[in-house]
Design a protein around this motif. Structure first.
Motif, PDB file in Angstrom:
ATOM      1  N   LEU A   1       0.983  -1.149   0.280  1.00  0.00           N
ATOM      2  CA  LEU A   1       0.036  -0.008   0.014  1.00  0.00           C
ATOM      3  C   LEU A   1       0.767   1.306  -0.218  1.00  0.00           C
ATOM      4  N   GLN A   2       0.561   2.168  -0.886  1.00  0.00           N
ATOM      5  CA  GLN A   2       1.214   3.414  -0.918  1.00  0.00           C
ATOM      6  C   GLN A   2       0.321   4.647  -0.574  1.00  0.00           C
ATOM      7  N   ILE A   3       1.030   5.542   0.138  1.00  0.00           N
ATOM      8  CA  ILE A   3       0.029   6.694   0.257  1.00  0.00           C
ATOM      9  C   ILE A   3       0.711   8.010  -0.265  1.00  0.00           C
ATOM     10  N   VAL A   4      -0.060   8.641  -1.037  1.00  0.00           N
ATOM     11  CA  VAL A   4       0.345   9.980  -1.666  1.00  0.00           C
ATOM     12  C   VAL A   4      -0.111  10.946  -0.999  1.00  0.00           C
ATOM     13  N   THR A   5       0.476  11.983  -0.768  1.00  0.00           N
ATOM     14  CA  THR A   5      -0.213  13.252   0.097  1.00  0.00           C
ATOM     15  C   THR A   5      -0.523  14.311  -1.277  1.00  0.00           C
ATOM     16  N   VAL A   6      -1.761  14.753  -1.378  1.00  0.00           N
ATOM     17  CA  VAL A   6      -1.817  15.613  -2.646  1.00  0.00           C
ATOM     18  C   VAL A   6      -2.141  17.061  -2.107  1.00  0.00           C
ATOM     19  N   PRO A   7      -1.265  18.146  -1.989  1.00  0.00           N
ATOM     20  CA  PRO A   7      -1.621  19.526  -1.955  1.00  0.00           C
ATOM     21  C   PRO A   7      -2.911  20.009  -2.618  1.00  0.00           C
ATOM     22  N   CYS A   8      -3.729  20.571  -2.025  1.00  0.00           N
ATOM     23  CA  CYS A   8      -5.047  21.218  -2.584  1.00  0.00           C
ATOM     24  C   CYS A   8      -5.376  22.545  -1.983  1.00  0.00           C
ATOM     25  N   ARG A   9      -5.899  23.413  -2.920  1.00  0.00           N
ATOM     26  CA  ARG A   9      -6.441  24.669  -2.546  1.00  0.00           C
ATOM     27  C   ARG A   9      -5.182  25.453  -1.914  1.00  0.00           C
ATOM     28  N   SER A  10      -5.594  25.928  -0.809  1.00  0.00           N
ATOM     29  CA  SER A  10      -4.304  26.839  -0.227  1.00  0.00           C
ATOM     30  C   SER A  10      -3.898  25.954   0.916  1.00  0.00           C
ATOM     31  N   ASP A  11      -4.193  25.318   1.439  1.00  0.00           N
ATOM     32  CA  ASP A  11      -3.700  24.333   2.693  1.00  0.00           C
ATOM     33  C   ASP A  11      -4.380  23.146   2.983  1.00  0.00           C
ATOM     34  N   ASN A  12      -5.184  22.648   1.943  1.00  0.00           N
ATOM     35  CA  ASN A  12      -5.735  21.209   2.305  1.00  0.00           C
ATOM     36  C   ASN A  12      -4.947  20.248   1.927  1.00  0.00           C
ATOM     37  N   TYR A  13      -5.012  19.095   2.239  1.00  0.00           N
ATOM     38  CA  TYR A  13      -4.603  17.755   1.509  1.00  0.00           C
ATOM     39  C   TYR A  13      -5.514  16.673   1.303  1.00  0.00           C
ATOM     40  N   ALA A  14      -5.197  16.111   0.363  1.00  0.00           N
ATOM     41  CA  ALA A  14      -6.065  14.922   0.015  1.00  0.00           C
ATOM     42  C   ALA A  14      -5.101  13.996   0.087  1.00  0.00           C
ATOM     43  N   PHE A  15      -5.491  12.699   0.020  1.00  0.00           N
ATOM     44  CA  PHE A  15      -4.533  11.497   0.107  1.00  0.00           C
ATOM     45  C   PHE A  15      -5.081  10.321  -0.630  1.00  0.00           C
ATOM     46  N   LEU A  16      -4.232   9.802  -1.765  1.00  0.00           N
ATOM     47  CA  LEU A  16      -4.347   8.798  -2.424  1.00  0.00           C
ATOM     48  C   LEU A  16      -3.776   7.299  -1.687  1.00  0.00           C
ATOM     49  N   LEU A  17      -4.503   6.370  -1.626  1.00  0.00           N
ATOM     50  CA  LEU A  17      -4.011   5.114  -1.256  1.00  0.00           C
ATOM     51  C   LEU A  17      -4.017   4.310  -2.187  1.00  0.00           C
ATOM     52  N   HIS A  18      -2.758   3.575  -2.647  1.00  0.00           N
ATOM     53  CA  HIS A  18      -2.797   2.749  -3.607  1.00  0.00           C
ATOM     54  C   HIS A  18      -2.368   1.131  -3.344  1.00  0.00           C
ATOM     55  N   ASP A  19      -3.181   0.312  -3.824  1.00  0.00           N
ATOM     56  CA  ASP A  19      -2.806  -1.112  -3.541  1.00  0.00           C
ATOM     57  C   ASP A  19      -2.059  -1.572  -4.968  1.00  0.00           C
ATOM     58  N   ASP A  20      -0.726  -1.979  -4.567  1.00  0.00           N
ATOM     59  CA  ASP A  20       0.165  -2.262  -5.813  1.00  0.00           C
ATOM     60  C   ASP A  20      -0.407  -3.690  -6.214  1.00  0.00           C
ATOM     61  N   ALA A  21      -0.737  -4.517  -5.668  1.00  0.00           N
ATOM     62  CA  ALA A  21      -1.119  -5.909  -6.127  1.00  0.00           C
ATOM     63  C   ALA A  21      -2.309  -5.931  -7.047  1.00  0.00           C
ATOM     64  N   SER A  22      -3.207  -4.853  -6.537  1.00  0.00           N
ATOM     65  CA  SER A  22      -4.575  -5.191  -7.446  1.00  0.00           C
ATOM     66  C   SER A  22      -4.635  -3.734  -8.416  1.00  0.00           C
ATOM     67  N   GLY A  23      -3.676  -2.941  -8.276  1.00  0.00           N
ATOM     68  CA  GLY A  23      -3.775  -1.462  -8.990  1.00  0.00           C
ATOM     69  C   GLY A  23      -4.762  -0.670  -8.552  1.00  0.00           C
ATOM     70  N   ARG A  24      -5.660  -0.996  -7.572  1.00  0.00           N
ATOM     71  CA  ARG A  24      -6.856  -0.097  -7.099  1.00  0.00           C
ATOM     72  C   ARG A  24      -6.122   1.018  -6.284  1.00  0.00           C
ATOM     73  N   THR A  25      -6.859   2.025  -6.634  1.00  0.00           N
ATOM     74  CA  THR A  25      -6.738   3.643  -5.698  1.00  0.00           C
ATOM     75  C   THR A  25      -7.733   3.776  -5.039  1.00  0.00           C
ATOM     76  N   ALA A  26      -7.663   4.311  -3.828  1.00  0.00           N
ATOM     77  CA  ALA A  26      -8.847   5.060  -3.002  1.00  0.00           C
ATOM     78  C   ALA A  26      -8.285   6.493  -2.707  1.00  0.00           C
ATOM     79  N   LEU A  27      -9.313   7.246  -2.844  1.00  0.00           N
ATOM     80  CA  LEU A  27      -8.840   8.777  -2.484  1.00  0.00           C
ATOM     81  C   LEU A  27      -9.845   9.234  -1.223  1.00  0.00           C
TER      82      LEU A  27
END
Length: 255
Positions: free
Chosen positions: A3-29
């Motif tokens: 599982l990988q977590i990617v921090t995504v800066p948004c707007r002026s000071d927000n964060y969203a996160f992508l959670l990616h499963d390498d085995a299945s290739g699926r990603t949750a936001l």
């Protein structure tokens, strides 16, 4: 790592996160403050966004949901109690629900206080909790809809997660939170060191989110309301933990 977590800066000071499963290739936001940077972060990695998990209804956490769902065909999950003010949900979640993401368990925690119906997502296989505006780096969300007692109970639940849990919170407020924290515990060596490290990171335009729960327990004043030294510093030796939390939160509101 599966599982990988990617921090995504948004707007002026927000964060969203992508959670990616390498085995299945699926990603949750987790949360969608705006669509464009999230779309770019996913597509640059060759990922889709199969699922979107919403923590609470505030616009700076949901404004990108509809556009992302249209772009990626995402399945949207959020709190059943908040469904009347969230984007349309495909999955309605309640406190202590669990569901599977790519064969990984996801546990739902009601962490009301900032809003009523705010939820967090704990993913043990990623050693991560997505807490948005409940527990934050060196802080916690302002208590808009709930009560101080409710917020303290929510933070206490999160404080009981494993110490190595990574806290993925929703905003880059850490430097300001640190300045306030020093008014509560000016002699806390862990806090002094962390505030210095945060200042250095921000000078390099680096994110200070996510953080580790063990670090929050050592430095975050909102998690330390039960500590005898904090009660003593506030002149509240005989107060309940919730009363001390309320005092700290009120001071922060006026800081």
């Amino acid at each position: 790592m599966p599982l990988q977590i990617v921090t995504v800066p948004c707007r002026s000071d927000n964060y969203a996160f992508l959670l990616h499963d390498d085995a299945s290739g699926r990603t949750a936001l987790i949360d969608a403050p705006e669509a464009a940077p999230i779309t770019a972060a996913a597509k640059s990695r060759g990922w889709g966004i199969e699922e979107i998990w919403i923590t609470h209804h505030h616009g700076d956490h949901v404004e990108g949901v509809d556009a992302l769902k249209a772009e990626f065909g995402s399945h949207v999950s959020g709190a059943a109690a908040d469904a009347h003010r969230l984007p349309a949900l495909d999955r309605h979640l309640r406190d202590e629900d669990s569901f599977e993401f790519a064969d990984h368990a996801v546990h739902v925690l009601d962490v009301s206080g900032h809003t009523v119906g705010h939820i967090a997502f704990h993913v043990p296989d990623a050693a991560a909790a997505f807490t948005a505006d409940s527990l934050m780096a060196l802080g916690c969300g302002r208590v808009f809809e709930g009560t101080f007692d409710q917020m303290w109970a929510s933070l206490s639940r999160l404080a009981n997660l494993p110490l190595e849990t990574i806290i993925c919170s929703g905003h880059e407020y850490t430097a300001a939170n640190g300045r306030f924290a020093l008014t509560i515990e000016p002699d806390n060596p862990d806090l002094i060191s962390r505030v210095s490290a945060v200042a250095d990171a921000r000078a390099r335009d680096e994110a200070t989110v996510p953080s580790q729960l063990s670090e929050e327990l050592a430095t975050n004043p909102f998690l330390r309301a039960s500590r005898p030294e904090v009660k003593a510093a506030l002149g509240m030796r005989n107060a309940t933990d919730a009363q001390v939390f309320a005092e700290i939160r009120t001071r922060k509101d006026n800081f």
